[in-house]
Design an enzyme around this catalytic site. Sequence first.
Site, PDB file in Angstrom:
ATOM      1  N   GLU A 233      26.529 -31.059   3.776  1.00 17.08           N
ATOM      2  CA  GLU A 233      27.195 -30.508   2.588  1.00 17.08           C
ATOM      3  C   GLU A 233      28.566 -31.147   2.477  1.00 17.08           C
ATOM      4  O   GLU A 233      29.271 -31.304   3.487  1.00 17.08           O
ATOM      5  CB  GLU A 233      27.453 -28.994   2.701  1.00 17.08           C
ATOM      6  CG  GLU A 233      26.283 -28.077   2.558  1.00 17.08           C
ATOM      7  CD  GLU A 233      26.724 -26.600   2.616  1.00 17.08           C
ATOM      8  OE1 GLU A 233      27.935 -26.310   2.507  1.00 17.08           O
ATOM      9  OE2 GLU A 233      25.831 -25.753   2.798  1.00 17.08           O
ATOM     10  N   GLU A 281      26.925 -21.687  -9.372  1.00 13.00           N
ATOM     11  CA  GLU A 281      26.109 -20.526  -8.984  1.00 13.00           C
ATOM     12  C   GLU A 281      26.903 -19.230  -9.222  1.00 13.00           C
ATOM     13  O   GLU A 281      27.824 -18.912  -8.479  1.00 13.00           O
ATOM     14  CB  GLU A 281      25.707 -20.639  -7.509  1.00 13.00           C
ATOM     15  CG  GLU A 281      24.846 -21.854  -7.208  1.00 13.00           C
ATOM     16  CD  GLU A 281      24.600 -22.022  -5.708  1.00 13.00           C
ATOM     17  OE1 GLU A 281      23.667 -21.378  -5.188  1.00 13.00           O
ATOM     18  OE2 GLU A 281      25.347 -22.772  -5.065  1.00 13.00           O
ATOM     19  N   LYS A 284      27.463 -16.403  -6.326  1.00 11.96           N
ATOM     20  CA  LYS A 284      28.087 -16.705  -5.031  1.00 11.96           C
ATOM     21  C   LYS A 284      29.222 -15.719  -4.765  1.00 11.96           C
ATOM     22  O   LYS A 284      30.010 -15.396  -5.655  1.00 11.96           O
ATOM     23  CB  LYS A 284      28.645 -18.134  -5.017  1.00 11.96           C
ATOM     24  CG  LYS A 284      27.592 -19.215  -4.888  1.00 11.96           C
ATOM     25  CD  LYS A 284      26.985 -19.300  -3.497  1.00 11.96           C
ATOM     26  CE  LYS A 284      27.904 -19.952  -2.528  1.00 11.96           C
ATOM     27  NZ  LYS A 284      27.260 -21.039  -1.781  1.00 11.96           N
ATOM     28  N   GLU A 290      33.894 -20.546  -5.203  1.00 10.67           N
ATOM     29  CA  GLU A 290      32.526 -20.684  -4.694  1.00 10.67           C
ATOM     30  C   GLU A 290      31.492 -20.778  -5.820  1.00 10.67           C
ATOM     31  O   GLU A 290      30.413 -21.326  -5.644  1.00 10.67           O
ATOM     32  CB  GLU A 290      32.177 -19.512  -3.766  1.00 10.67           C
ATOM     33  CG  GLU A 290      32.964 -19.493  -2.466  1.00 10.67           C
ATOM     34  CD  GLU A 290      32.573 -20.625  -1.524  1.00 10.67           C
ATOM     35  OE1 GLU A 290      31.404 -21.031  -1.520  1.00 10.67           O
ATOM     36  OE2 GLU A 290      33.461 -21.112  -0.786  1.00 10.67           O
TER      37      GLU A 290
END
Length: 308
Positions: A233, A281, A284, A290
Site C-alpha cells: 500500500e 471510500e 472509512k 481516510e
Amino acid sequence: MVAGVCYGTVANNLPSASDVVQLYRSKGITGMRIYSPDAQALNALRNSGISLMIDVGGTDVLANLAASVSNAASWVRTNIQAYQGLTIKYIVAGNEVQGGDTGRIVPAIRNLNTALSNVGLGGIKVSTSVRFDVVANSFPPSAGVFTQGYMTDVARLLSSTGAPLLANVYPYFAYKDNPRDISLNYATFQPGTTVRDDGNGLTYRCLFDAMVDAIYAALEKAGTPGLRVVVSESGWPSASGFAATANNARAYNQGLIDHVGAGTPKRPGTLETYIFAMFNENFKLGDLTEKHFGLFNPDKSPAYPIRF
C-alpha cells in the site's frame, strides 16, 4: 507489473465488481489487491489477466489459519481452488497485525504454504503486510532495524520460501507528523531536496525511497539480506486534512507510478508497488482523510488526472 491498485470496498456507493474490473483493464492497471476473498470480486476477475494479491481477512481468520493445516486447506479450497481463471500472486496472512496476534503470522503462513503445496499451488507466495512502524531508527535509512523479534521470525520464514515481505509505506503520514523537518517536495517526488546517508553512502531524493531502504536495512540486520520488499500500500489523500489536496495526491501518486520502475538507491530495479486505493471510500473510519485516498470517485470519474 510495476504499479497495481488496492481495491478497497469500505463504502456503500461503489460500482459493481465487474465494472471495477473493466475500469482496471481500461486504465491498463494489471495488478489488484483485495482485502478479503470476496466472491463477487473473484468471479469478476476470472480470465481478466489481472494479477491478484488476496488478504485472508481479519485477525479471526488469521487465528483460524494459524491453528491447523486442515483449517488452511479448507480456506484454500473455498477461496482459491473454487475459482478457476485467476492469476494469484500473493496471499496476505494479516494486514498490519498488532499485539498478541503477531504470534499467529508465522504459523498461519506455514499452514497456508503446506495447504497450497499439497494441492499443487505452491507457486502462490504467502506473506504478511506490515505497517512501516515495524522499523525503528528509520532515519537515516541505513539505521533501520526491526522493533520486535517476531519480525525476524517472519523475515527468515519468507526468505526460506521465496516470498517477499509486504510493507505499507506512506510518506504522507511521515510528512504530516513532521512537516518541520520533511519538505513537501521531498515527500511528493518533486525535485529540490537531496539527503545523503553517511551510513550507506547513498543519496536520497524522495522520502519513499528512504523509507523503503530503511526496511531493507532492517532485513539485513535480521539476517535476510536477499529478501525482496513489495510495497503493498502507498498513497496520498486528496481532501479533508493536512496537505490533503488533489494537487498533492496527483503529484505523489503520479510520481510513485513513474518512479517505482527504477527501484531505490539501495535496491535498483523494479519495485512492485500497489497504490491505495482505487476509490474514495465513504465508510472509512478514523481521520476524514481516510475517506479520500481514491484515484477515482464512486462514479468512476478520476479524482484527479492520473496515467498508468
